[in-house]
Design a protein around this motif. Structure first.
Motif, PDB file in Angstrom:
ATOM      1  N   GLU A 257       0.818  -1.216   0.000  1.00  0.00           N
ATOM      2  CA  GLU A 257       0.000   0.000   0.000  1.00  0.00           C
ATOM      3  C   GLU A 257       0.850   1.264   0.000  1.00  0.00           C
ATOM      4  OE1 GLU A 257      -3.294  -0.049  -0.392  1.00  0.00           O
ATOM      5  OE2 GLU A 257      -3.040  -2.213  -0.570  1.00  0.00           O
TER       6      GLU A 257
ATOM      7  N   LYS B 156       4.570   7.799   1.198  1.00  0.00           N
ATOM      8  CA  LYS B 156       3.376   8.058   0.386  1.00  0.00           C
ATOM      9  C   LYS B 156       2.634   6.766   0.117  1.00  0.00           C
ATOM     10  CE  LYS B 156       4.540  12.396  -1.467  1.00  0.00           C
ATOM     11  NZ  LYS B 156       4.081  13.375  -2.373  1.00  0.00           N
ATOM     12  N   ASP B 157       1.301   6.875   0.146  1.00  0.00           N
ATOM     13  CA  ASP B 157       0.480   5.710  -0.180  1.00  0.00           C
ATOM     14  C   ASP B 157       0.299   5.619  -1.694  1.00  0.00           C
ATOM     15  OD1 ASP B 157      -1.522   7.540  -0.892  1.00  0.00           O
ATOM     16  OD2 ASP B 157      -2.838   7.034   0.772  1.00  0.00           O
ATOM     17  N   LEU B 158      -0.474   4.649  -2.150  1.00  0.00           N
ATOM     18  CA  LEU B 158      -0.653   4.428  -3.588  1.00  0.00           C
ATOM     19  C   LEU B 158      -1.352   5.584  -4.296  1.00  0.00           C
ATOM     20  CD1 LEU B 158      -1.578   0.626  -3.553  1.00  0.00           C
ATOM     21  CD2 LEU B 158       0.644   1.693  -4.054  1.00  0.00           C
ATOM     22  N   ASP B 159      -2.096   6.395  -3.529  1.00  0.00           N
ATOM     23  CA  ASP B 159      -2.766   7.559  -4.107  1.00  0.00           C
ATOM     24  C   ASP B 159      -1.880   8.801  -4.060  1.00  0.00           C
ATOM     25  OD1 ASP B 159      -5.117   6.102  -4.608  1.00  0.00           O
ATOM     26  OD2 ASP B 159      -5.839   6.458  -2.557  1.00  0.00           O
ATOM     27  N   GLY B 160      -0.646   8.654  -3.582  1.00  0.00           N
ATOM     28  CA  GLY B 160       0.282   9.778  -3.499  1.00  0.00           C
ATOM     29  C   GLY B 160       0.107  10.629  -2.253  1.00  0.00           C
TER      30      GLY B 160
ATOM     31  N   SER C 198       3.646   3.633  -1.999  1.00  0.00           N
ATOM     32  CA  SER C 198       4.231   3.883  -3.323  1.00  0.00           C
ATOM     33  C   SER C 198       5.657   4.390  -3.227  1.00  0.00           C
ATOM     34  CB  SER C 198       3.387   4.889  -4.107  1.00  0.00           C
ATOM     35  OG  SER C 198       3.441   6.165  -3.498  1.00  0.00           O
ATOM     36  N   ASP C 199       5.978   5.118  -2.162  1.00  0.00           N
ATOM     37  CA  ASP C 199       7.292   5.730  -2.105  1.00  0.00           C
ATOM     38  C   ASP C 199       7.674   6.041  -0.665  1.00  0.00           C
ATOM     39  OD1 ASP C 199       9.547   6.589  -3.385  1.00  0.00           O
ATOM     40  OD2 ASP C 199       8.634   8.366  -4.295  1.00  0.00           O
TER      41      ASP C 199
END
Length: 178
Positions: free
Chosen positions: A125, A139-143, A127-128
């Motif tokens: 879940e 950051k999550d998958l939605d930024g 992203s970065d």
């Protein structure tokens, strides 16, 4: 039947007890706004049970890398101080009725139980994970920036890590990310 005045005398210490414990955790609200909907509350983890662990300079929050997730929890020292404060508060009023003592004990136990957990955010879940302008960013998958606005004792948690610790945390998180 007890009067409203005696009920108030019982409730005031309870409210005071809750008010004492909340500022210690001010800004640390365990809601989806802070850590996303796929995170889960889990049992606390020992640093030795994780792949990497670091604690804020202020000493109240642990960030850890577990096999499948990033874990955040109040540090052992924070929990010890909280227990001591709650114990001191519940033992302050020797003249309390038995009922008031039981209620104060229940409230302090509930506060301890609520705060004595960890939040696990699966790497699937996230992203970065990186460092920008001296702060750790997750950051999550939605930024969405997780924990970005979280504060404890008027300090932004994501800015309160030693640079070397934050770099090692990022490197370890990147190793675990899919």
């Amino acid at each position: 039947m007890k009067s409203n005045k005696s009920r108030a005398a019982i409730l005031i210490p309870i409210i005071f007890l809750c008010a004492l414990s909340v500022p210690r955790a001010q800004g640390v609200v365990f809601s989806e706004d802070n850590y996303g909907e796929d995170a889960e509350l889990v049992d606390r983890m020992a640093h030795s049970d994780t792949d990497y662990a670091m604690t804020t300079r202020e000493g109240s929050i642990d960030f850890m890398i577990a096999e499948k997730s990033i874990v955040i929890q109040f540090s052992d020292s924070f929990m010890t101080n909280l227990r001591e404060e709650l114990d001191a508060e519940t033992s302050k009023e020797p003249d309390d009725s038995h009922f008031a003592t039981v209620i104060k004990s229940m409230v302090s136990s509930g506060v301890r139980t609520m705060l004595d957990r960890a939040i696990a955010i699966p790497f699937t879940e996230i992203s970065d994970v990186y460092i920008a302008e001296g702060r750790l960013v997750i950051k999550d998958l939605d930024g969405k920036d997780l924990f970005g606005e979280m504060e404890v004792n008027d300090r932004k948690v994501m800015e309160d890590f030693r640079r070397r610790d934050a770099r090692r945390f990022v490197a370890e998180a990147e190793r675990h990310m899919p």
